[in-house]
Design a protein around this motif. Structure first.
Motif, PDB file in Angstrom:
ATOM      1  N   LEU A  17       0.827  -1.203   0.000  1.00 25.26           N
ATOM      2  CA  LEU A  17       0.000   0.000   0.000  1.00 25.26           C
ATOM      3  C   LEU A  17       0.867   1.262   0.000  1.00 25.26           C
ATOM      4  N   SER A  18       1.971   1.237   0.727  1.00 25.09           N
ATOM      5  CA  SER A  18       2.887   2.389   0.747  1.00 25.09           C
ATOM      6  C   SER A  18       3.421   2.680  -0.641  1.00 25.09           C
ATOM      7  N   ARG A  19       3.869   1.649  -1.334  1.00 25.44           N
ATOM      8  CA  ARG A  19       4.414   1.843  -2.682  1.00 25.44           C
ATOM      9  C   ARG A  19       3.354   2.360  -3.644  1.00 25.44           C
ATOM     10  N   ARG A  20       2.168   1.799  -3.580  1.00 22.65           N
ATOM     11  CA  ARG A  20       1.096   2.219  -4.493  1.00 22.65           C
ATOM     12  C   ARG A  20       0.699   3.684  -4.254  1.00 22.65           C
ATOM     13  N   LEU A  21       0.588   4.077  -2.993  1.00 21.06           N
ATOM     14  CA  LEU A  21       0.216   5.460  -2.686  1.00 21.06           C
ATOM     15  C   LEU A  21       1.354   6.434  -3.008  1.00 21.06           C
ATOM     16  N   SER A  22       2.590   6.030  -2.754  1.00 17.31           N
ATOM     17  CA  SER A  22       3.735   6.877  -3.089  1.00 17.31           C
ATOM     18  C   SER A  22       3.787   7.152  -4.588  1.00 17.31           C
ATOM     19  N   ARG A  23       3.520   6.124  -5.386  1.00 17.67           N
ATOM     20  CA  ARG A  23       3.507   6.299  -6.850  1.00 17.67           C
ATOM     21  C   ARG A  23       2.401   7.255  -7.294  1.00 17.67           C
ATOM     22  N   LYS A  24       1.360   7.389  -6.477  1.00 17.56           N
ATOM     23  CA  LYS A  24       0.261   8.308  -6.796  1.00 17.56           C
ATOM     24  C   LYS A  24       0.523   9.721  -6.257  1.00 17.56           C
ATOM     25  N   GLY A  25       1.695   9.937  -5.665  1.00  9.52           N
ATOM     26  CA  GLY A  25       2.068  11.270  -5.220  1.00  9.52           C
ATOM     27  C   GLY A  25       1.838  11.591  -3.760  1.00  9.52           C
ATOM     28  N   PHE A  26       1.431  10.598  -2.970  1.00  6.62           N
ATOM     29  CA  PHE A  26       1.214  10.822  -1.546  1.00  6.62           C
ATOM     30  C   PHE A  26       2.527  10.720  -0.771  1.00  6.62           C
ATOM     31  N   THR A  27       2.637  11.481   0.294  1.00  6.80           N
ATOM     32  CA  THR A  27       3.703  11.286   1.267  1.00  6.80           C
ATOM     33  C   THR A  27       3.174  10.263   2.254  1.00  6.80           C
ATOM     34  N   VAL A  28       3.895   9.164   2.428  1.00  7.50           N
ATOM     35  CA  VAL A  28       3.415   8.055   3.263  1.00  7.50           C
ATOM     36  C   VAL A  28       4.271   7.933   4.514  1.00  7.50           C
ATOM     37  N   ILE A  29       3.593   7.884   5.655  1.00 11.32           N
ATOM     38  CA  ILE A  29       4.229   7.556   6.925  1.00 11.32           C
ATOM     39  C   ILE A  29       3.481   6.347   7.473  1.00 11.32           C
ATOM     40  N   SER A  30       4.087   5.657   8.439  1.00  8.80           N
ATOM     41  CA  SER A  30       3.434   4.438   8.917  1.00  8.80           C
ATOM     42  C   SER A  30       3.588   4.254  10.417  1.00  8.80           C
ATOM     43  N   ALA A  31       2.701   3.412  10.927  1.00  5.52           N
ATOM     44  CA  ALA A  31       2.743   2.971  12.326  1.00  5.52           C
ATOM     45  C   ALA A  31       2.333   1.508  12.325  1.00  5.52           C
ATOM     46  N   ARG A  32       2.879   0.728  13.256  1.00  6.02           N
ATOM     47  CA  ARG A  32       2.639  -0.714  13.302  1.00  6.02           C
ATOM     48  C   ARG A  32       1.589  -1.147  14.293  1.00  6.02           C
ATOM     49  N   ASP A  33       1.140  -0.246  15.160  1.00  8.56           N
ATOM     50  CA  ASP A  33       0.098  -0.593  16.131  1.00  8.56           C
ATOM     51  C   ASP A  33      -0.689   0.667  16.461  1.00  8.56           C
ATOM     52  N   GLY A  34      -1.807   0.484  17.140  1.00 11.82           N
ATOM     53  CA  GLY A  34      -2.684   1.602  17.431  1.00 11.82           C
ATOM     54  C   GLY A  34      -2.073   2.655  18.331  1.00 11.82           C
ATOM     55  N   GLU A  35      -1.290   2.220  19.303  1.00  5.46           N
ATOM     56  CA  GLU A  35      -0.644   3.178  20.206  1.00  5.46           C
ATOM     57  C   GLU A  35       0.326   4.066  19.429  1.00  5.46           C
ATOM     58  N   ALA A  36       1.124   3.463  18.546  1.00  3.31           N
ATOM     59  CA  ALA A  36       2.050   4.230  17.705  1.00  3.31           C
ATOM     60  C   ALA A  36       1.287   5.142  16.752  1.00  3.31           C
ATOM     61  N   ALA A  37       0.121   4.705  16.300  1.00  3.05           N
ATOM     62  CA  ALA A  37      -0.694   5.523  15.400  1.00  3.05           C
ATOM     63  C   ALA A  37      -1.142   6.806  16.089  1.00  3.05           C
ATOM     64  N   VAL A  38      -1.610   6.693  17.310  1.00  2.46           N
ATOM     65  CA  VAL A  38      -2.067   7.870  18.048  1.00  2.46           C
ATOM     66  C   VAL A  38      -0.892   8.830  18.253  1.00  2.46           C
ATOM     67  N   ARG A  39       0.247   8.298  18.661  1.00  5.27           N
ATOM     68  CA  ARG A  39       1.439   9.122  18.876  1.00  5.27           C
ATOM     69  C   ARG A  39       1.878   9.793  17.565  1.00  5.27           C
ATOM     70  N   THR A  40       1.905   9.022  16.480  1.00  2.85           N
ATOM     71  CA  THR A  40       2.336   9.554  15.185  1.00  2.85           C
ATOM     72  C   THR A  40       1.387  10.634  14.687  1.00  2.85           C
ATOM     73  N   CYS A  41       0.092  10.459  14.894  1.00  2.00           N
ATOM     74  CA  CYS A  41      -0.880  11.488  14.487  1.00  2.00           C
ATOM     75  C   CYS A  41      -0.633  12.803  15.210  1.00  2.00           C
ATOM     76  N   ARG A  42      -0.333  12.720  16.473  1.00  2.00           N
ATOM     77  CA  ARG A  42      -0.090  13.932  17.261  1.00  2.00           C
ATOM     78  C   ARG A  42       1.194  14.626  16.822  1.00  2.00           C
ATOM     79  N   GLU A  43       2.207  13.844  16.452  1.00  2.00           N
ATOM     80  CA  GLU A  43       3.507  14.405  16.082  1.00  2.00           C
ATOM     81  C   GLU A  43       3.579  14.839  14.623  1.00  2.00           C
ATOM     82  N   ALA A  44       3.070  14.024  13.706  1.00  2.00           N
ATOM     83  CA  ALA A  44       3.242  14.266  12.271  1.00  2.00           C
ATOM     84  C   ALA A  44       2.027  14.911  11.607  1.00  2.00           C
ATOM     85  N   VAL A  45       0.879  14.879  12.254  1.00  2.00           N
ATOM     86  CA  VAL A  45      -0.381  15.449  11.776  1.00  2.00           C
ATOM     87  C   VAL A  45      -0.636  15.126  10.287  1.00  2.00           C
ATOM     88  N   PRO A  46      -0.976  13.857  10.012  1.00  5.16           N
ATOM     89  CA  PRO A  46      -1.271  13.488   8.625  1.00  5.16           C
ATOM     90  C   PRO A  46      -2.591  14.092   8.154  1.00  5.16           C
TER      91      PRO A  46
END
Length: 121
Positions: A17-46
């Motif tokens: 999914l990262s590769r497909r979205l990157s090819r479409k021009g999106f900047t992709v960041i990732s998290a591996r679990d829900g706790e990391a997702a919440v933290r990443t949203c607060r820090e990176a604001v996708p």
């Protein structure tokens, strides 16, 4: 450029999914679990979150509720990604605060249309 947070614990799904979205021009960041997702949203604001619902540490439903309950992240659209395609699963994801629902395997044109709709509306 639109920043997408993909929350996915399966390496192959995340990579594909990262590769497909990157090819479409999106900047992709990732998290591996829900706790990391919440933290990443607060820090990176996708601009949008693609949230797998079956995650380790904190599941996608709990993570979505945490994001929607925080004034700093409540406005970020969350799209539930799940292999569970039953109507009850969709309702559960929407009840947790997800703005949209997509089943795996991901239909990229449909996902892109959903992202566009959420970000333009």
């Amino acid at each position: 450029m639109t920043k997408v947070l993909i929350v996915e614990d399966n390496e192959m799904n995340l990579d594909m999914l990262s590769r497909r979205l990157s090819r479409k021009g999106f900047t992709v960041i990732s998290a591996r679990d829900g706790e990391a997702a919440v933290r990443t949203c607060r820090e990176a604001v996708p601009d949008v979150v693609l949230m797998d619902m079956s995650l380790p540490v904190m599941d996608g439903w709990t993570a979505t509720r945490a994001l929607k309950g925080d004034p700093a992240t409540e406005g970020i659209p969350v799209i539930a990604l799940t292999a569970h395609a039953m109507e009850a699963d969709r309702e559960k994801a929407l009840a947790a605060g997800c703005d949209a629902f997509a089943t795996k395997p991901i239909d990229l044109p449909d996902l892109l249309a959903t992202i566009d709709s959420l970000l333009s509306g």
